[in-house]
Design an enzyme around this catalytic site. Sequence first.
Site, short mmCIF file in Angstrom:
data_model
loop_
_atom_site.label_atom_id
_atom_site.label_comp_id
_atom_site.label_asym_id
_atom_site.label_seq_id
_atom_site.Cartn_x
_atom_site.Cartn_y
_atom_site.Cartn_z
N GLY A 209 -0.60 6.11 -5.65
CA GLY A 209 0.26 6.33 -4.46
C GLY A 209 1.04 5.83 -4.78
N GLY A 210 3.07 5.31 -4.25
CA GLY A 210 4.14 5.06 -4.74
C GLY A 210 3.84 3.58 -5.57
N TYR B 236 -12.68 -3.35 -0.87
CA TYR B 236 -12.70 -2.67 -0.51
C TYR B 236 -13.29 -1.65 0.44
CZ TYR B 236 -14.76 2.35 -2.30
OH TYR B 236 -15.01 3.62 -2.03
N ASP C 1 5.74 -1.49 5.22
CA ASP C 1 5.64 -0.08 4.99
C ASP C 1 3.96 -0.16 5.61
OD1 ASP C 1 5.63 2.23 3.49
OD2 ASP C 1 4.18 1.23 1.56
N LYS D 214 2.59 2.71 7.92
CA LYS D 214 2.25 4.09 8.73
C LYS D 214 0.51 4.79 8.17
CE LYS D 214 2.25 4.62 3.44
NZ LYS D 214 3.32 5.00 2.02
N ALA E 268 -0.84 6.42 6.61
CA ALA E 268 -1.55 6.22 5.38
C ALA E 268 -1.78 4.99 4.42
CB ALA E 268 -0.69 6.87 4.48
N ASN E 269 -1.61 4.32 5.17
CA ASN E 269 -1.32 2.70 5.13
C ASN E 269 -2.55 2.35 5.66
OD1 ASN E 269 -0.74 2.26 2.49
ND2 ASN E 269 1.50 1.50 3.71
N ASP F 142 -2.34 -2.94 2.17
CA ASP F 142 -1.18 -2.55 1.35
C ASP F 142 -0.46 -4.27 1.86
OD1 ASP F 142 -1.80 -0.83 -0.27
OD2 ASP F 142 0.63 0.33 0.09
#
Length: 882
Positions: free
Chosen positions: A21-22, A90, A133, A135, A137-138, A150
Amino acid sequence: MALNPGARLGPYQIVATVGAGGMGEVYRARDTRIERTVAIKVVAGSAARAFTDDSLEREARAVGALNHPHICALHDVGRENGIPFLVMEYVKGETLAARIARGPLPLWEVIRHAIQIAEALDHAHRHGVVHRDLKPANIMLTAAGVKVLDFGLATFGSVSAGALPIAHSPSRDTSLDSDTTLLGTVHYLAPERLEGSDAEPSGDLFSLGVVIYEMATGRRPFEGSTAADVISELLRSTPPAASSVRPEVPRSLDWVVQKCLAKTPATRWQAAGDVVEVLRWLARAPEDGAPMTARPRRAVVLPAVAAALGIAALMFAAGRLSRPGAVQGAPFAFEVFPPERGGFTPTPASVPSPQFALSPDGRRLVFVAYSGTDAPQLWVRPLGAVDAHPVPGTQGAEYPFWSPDSASVGFFANASLMRVDLAGGPARVLAAAPHGRGGTWSRAGVILFAPQTQDAVYRIPAAGGTPSPVTHLDTAGHHVSHRWPQFLADDRHFIYFVQSTRFDGHGIYLGDLDTSDTHKLAATAASAAFVAPDHLLFVADESLMAARLDAGRGRLVGEATPVVAPVASSSNFYAAFSADRNGLLAYASGAATAELVWFDRDGRRASSIGAPTACADFRLSPQGGDLAVAEVDTRTHRPDLHVLDLARGAKSRLTYDAATDASPVWSPDGQRLVFRSNQGGVHDIYEKAANGSGPNTLLFQSPNAKYPTDWTPDGQAIVYHTYAEDTGSDIWLLSADGKSSKPLVKTRFDEMQGQVSRDGRWLAYASLESGRPEVYIRSLADAAIRWQVSAGGGTDPRWRGDSRELFYISSDSSLTEVAFAGGPAAPRPLFHVHVAPPGDPYLSNYDVTADGQRFLVRVPVHDVTSAPIRVLTNWMTRAAAE
């Protein structure tokens, strides 16, 4: 820094690469100390340079304060060879981004996921944490619901957004994760963030609106061929309504999303809790009249329009349910939350659950709860209203039950059976009930109740009088206790729970006021309920089952049918559900789970010990290298003793029976443990070698339950408290060989939780002599020398190893320190811990190292005090459909 399988980051061993990731790479890893699978994000590039030691600590404290089922937990942070990393829960599942890539989601999933995401944001914002952040994807979709990832990027309060290089900002055709997008992916950033404003909760709500829109339509509301085009759209354009892209989207959902996507923060929703409440209403009563299933949580400030809609929905529910026999139509559900700034008061048990009861007419719910630092009391929630109100004069209430006309409530408090008339007047004492375990009220004006934990069921007139037994303990049949009675419709037969010394002997029995006949109806480890005309509801393997009851023959007829799952039950055999005659069912789900977490004196969170579990209580060994913990067995739902080697992470199990084994106390040399166990019926004191060798040895037996709390530093005696009919709870001293005992503090008030200072001169304990728990210190040499230490309430005292400092939990749940040098100094709060007032007199919520510098604290993961009570209509329809 790419890591190969087998590489180590401190105690964490890399297993496999998960992705990138970023911020850097993400790995699946194993915590070698406790054999837990974790996710590790190794921070790389410019992000790593931004993470100083101070910022790592700050992020850990921020995210460590978050405790919510829809937030991915942060376990640890660290630095290896100068590279920072974050250790997280996890999570198995797929990202919301991957799901959206296959197309828009079904609307019921859109609503459910949106509620859970908003719940997570609401919890974070309440703790001063902004995500920044959010989104797809998170956001992970798991079998247990949404998990927002995140939050490790979040910081306290408002944070400068900094610069976002437009030339490198991601568009739809480029990666959404790069070093330049640390402060947020451009498609989901609020306009004010793009203009350089600080990160605020309102920015997260804008991102939430984008995510909901994308779930509903399969596309983002703001698009462009370049990053600059996307930013231009974000700043200037209004996206088409989701319903214009997908006609089946309700207009009411359009309104929710459009308000999230307002260009200025002032015109958006003002709190994530507001969004939760409105989405809850949509889930219950969408425009097409087909209710959607969702799992909302509590809101904070509700806009007037949403409040009106919520009230209308609840009034609609109450109207449907107030008609006798109203069991037709599809079931639908809503939820009841505890009072503002408070929580449901759980049962006083190793495995707790909320206490509540539906009124017979189906119009009200009574529950036990607290608000702020007030003592627990009864609250009544009309199901046609939003708010509950406290019932005066019911402080300390437990186990409420209704009169048949729904006008009065019976309950237990102050070692008594009591009743209160809701139309007005003081609460009245009906009879002595030192440890009440349930009651029921007939139309003939008779109350059946269980006054003790080791006694039969008694009857008494509803106006008060002399109790007389209606059941008799069958000692030959291994009966220990009869409790949780409930009348059948004829006001003659009743059901009750029988506790046995054998795990397979527990069950629901049928009794008769006119005869001594009894019949075992079902084998179960929790209370049951009768629902007219002929249903018996009981819990089996955490599922609520419904069966037909033939009272004349004393048996169940046909197969039992599942209704809902899971349904919580506590270790004192109380099942957390209630049903009325009109098809209304209220229930609570899930047991309380917690982590054991190390904190320093400033409240800074360090590492946790073991995976989250249902833990009754725990105690550090005198040398500090081992931990004795009463951990709940998943099969028996009763705690068993384990000893954990804190250095090696190895854990050994000491007890294996189906009884409640809890309250471990170490001998001064750390070689032995004493504990309480009800394997013989009542809680007696047992002894066991700390290394697990040898049998469990019965050390001391007496008619009433005993709770060990300390071992004197000379090793000669064990401190415990027990109940006496004339003086209540008293503190006693038992010789280490178990052959003799004598009272240490015995007054007409309740005393408990005795702790001897390590120099052997002082006893700290909790007493109710002021009407609420307070912490006291008295001299063991001269009982006349005594001080009240706490001010405004306190429980759970603990001494520092040199006897120069005492700690306790205050009534506002602060871990508090008192310096002691021949007398106590003024109390000084150290940090807040999560303990519902007034604290449980039998269970440990924390322990302290001998030097007084570190505290091991129970931190809830799933907390029954704040989890909602679910209310389901027309449950018989659901059961019939199974």
